[in-house]
Design a protein around this motif. Structure first.
Motif, PDB file in Angstrom:
ATOM      1  N   ASP A  51       0.855  -1.177   0.000  1.00 12.87           N
ATOM      2  CA  ASP A  51       0.000   0.000   0.000  1.00 12.87           C
ATOM      3  C   ASP A  51       0.893   1.229   0.000  1.00 12.87           C
ATOM      4  OD1 ASP A  51      -1.995  -1.865   0.292  1.00 12.87           O
ATOM      5  OD2 ASP A  51      -2.249  -1.536   2.435  1.00 12.87           O
ATOM      6  N   SER A  53       0.910   5.746  -0.665  1.00 14.19           N
ATOM      7  CA  SER A  53       0.173   6.968  -0.963  1.00 14.19           C
ATOM      8  C   SER A  53       1.102   8.161  -0.882  1.00 14.19           C
ATOM      9  CB  SER A  53      -0.998   7.157   0.009  1.00 14.19           C
ATOM     10  OG  SER A  53      -0.533   7.266   1.343  1.00 14.19           O
ATOM     11  N   ASN A  68       3.186   7.555   2.527  1.00 15.74           N
ATOM     12  CA  ASN A  68       3.073   6.328   3.315  1.00 15.74           C
ATOM     13  C   ASN A  68       3.469   5.127   2.462  1.00 15.74           C
ATOM     14  OD1 ASN A  68       1.929   7.619   5.612  1.00 15.74           O
ATOM     15  ND2 ASN A  68      -0.065   7.624   4.617  1.00 15.74           N
ATOM     16  N   GLN A  88       4.745  -0.162   8.664  1.00 15.87           N
ATOM     17  CA  GLN A  88       4.427   1.190   8.220  1.00 15.87           C
ATOM     18  C   GLN A  88       5.658   2.078   8.200  1.00 15.87           C
ATOM     19  OE1 GLN A  88       1.528   2.405  11.106  1.00 15.87           O
ATOM     20  NE2 GLN A  88      -0.176   1.574   9.940  1.00 15.87           N
ATOM     21  N   TYR A 145      -8.857   1.341   6.108  1.00 18.40           N
ATOM     22  CA  TYR A 145      -8.536   1.474   4.685  1.00 18.40           C
ATOM     23  C   TYR A 145      -9.565   0.695   3.884  1.00 18.40           C
ATOM     24  CZ  TYR A 145      -5.747   1.206   0.369  1.00 18.40           C
ATOM     25  OH  TYR A 145      -5.301   1.285  -0.936  1.00 18.40           O
ATOM     26  N   GLN A 163      -8.437   6.287   3.082  1.00 18.93           N
ATOM     27  CA  GLN A 163      -7.772   5.752   4.266  1.00 18.93           C
ATOM     28  C   GLN A 163      -7.801   6.798   5.375  1.00 18.93           C
ATOM     29  OE1 GLN A 163      -3.562   4.801   3.860  1.00 18.93           O
ATOM     30  NE2 GLN A 163      -3.748   3.163   5.353  1.00 18.93           N
ATOM     31  N   SER A 192      -5.188   6.175  -0.653  1.00 20.11           N
ATOM     32  CA  SER A 192      -4.027   5.292  -0.803  1.00 20.11           C
ATOM     33  C   SER A 192      -4.235   4.370  -2.000  1.00 20.11           C
ATOM     34  CB  SER A 192      -3.818   4.451   0.457  1.00 20.11           C
ATOM     35  OG  SER A 192      -3.323   5.237   1.506  1.00 20.11           O
ATOM     36  N   THR A 194      -2.947   0.511  -3.886  1.00 16.04           N
ATOM     37  CA  THR A 194      -2.520  -0.847  -3.525  1.00 16.04           C
ATOM     38  C   THR A 194      -2.105  -1.621  -4.769  1.00 16.04           C
ATOM     39  OG1 THR A 194      -3.986  -0.949  -1.592  1.00 16.04           O
ATOM     40  CG2 THR A 194      -3.244  -3.026  -2.496  1.00 16.04           C
TER      41      THR A 194
END
Length: 199
Positions: A51, A53, A68, A88, A145, A163, A192, A194
């Motif tokens: 994921d 963003s 992120n 993360q 999310y 998100q 976000s 994916t």
């Protein structure tokens, strides 16, 4: 002799036809095996995804540019019900450069919408470490999310969705803090993307 040549010729033509059909059958066709939403979310599937963003997101402290990255692995316990974990990495650029690291567990549920599209919302909870110049804090993180996935080919998908991420602690870590320190709980909302695969 002529009869033998006739049958030899026919056998040769038949052999060439069979060979041509075999070669055509082996030729790749991107539309011959498209991804199907109904194939995703089966019990025992392991999903590896990334994921990511980069957006001007709304933050309770201020407006910031935030990036992120979140590599994750999810496992479907039963039809469409998944559990997983994600790491993360967050970078925030505003009044000060901010770095966030965390890990969370999450639960998701996949909903097929049509032949090649599904909706896979996930809720996660974990621990987050944040650092800004001259200060650091460890807090809890609540993450929601809700991406819509497009199944490009078998076992491969791309997606995007809203998100919301909230950092919760006694002091609170604010990505958008104009004072350059920790002040109140922090909530960031954005979009976000994916990319992932499953087997």
């Amino acid at each position: 002799m002529r009869g033998n040549n006739k049958w030899t010729g026919l056998a040769l033509v038949a052999g060439l036809a069979v060979s041509a059909n075999a070669v055509a059958a082996e030729a790749p066709n991107l539309n011959s095996d498209p991804g199907r939403a109904s194939d995703f979310g089966q019990p025992g599937q392991l999903v590896i995804s990334q994921d990511a963003s980069g957006f001007l997101g709304y933050n309770t402290g201020n407006e910031i540019f935030q990036i992120n990255l979140e590599p994750a692995a999810d496992y479907f316990l039963q039809q469409n019900l998944s559990i997983g974990a994600a790491a993360q990495l967050a970078l925030g650029f505003g009044d000060a450069t901010i770095v966030g690291l965390g890990v969370l567990g999450r639960v998701g549920y996949n909903l097929p919408l049509n032949e090649r599209v599904s909706f896979w919302p996930k809720v996660g909870f974990g621990i987050h470490f944040g650092h800004i110049p001259d200060n650091s804090d460890v807090s809890f993180v609540l993450d929601v999310y809700a991406p819509i996935l497009f199944h490009v080919t078998e076992h491969f998908f791309v997606g995007a969705g809203p998100q919301m991420r909230a950092l919760i602690s006694d002091r609170g870590f604010s990505f958008g803090s104009s004072q350059g320190n920790f002040s109140g709980n922090d909530v960031t909302i954005g979009i976000s993307t994916t990319v992932g695969g499953y087997f």
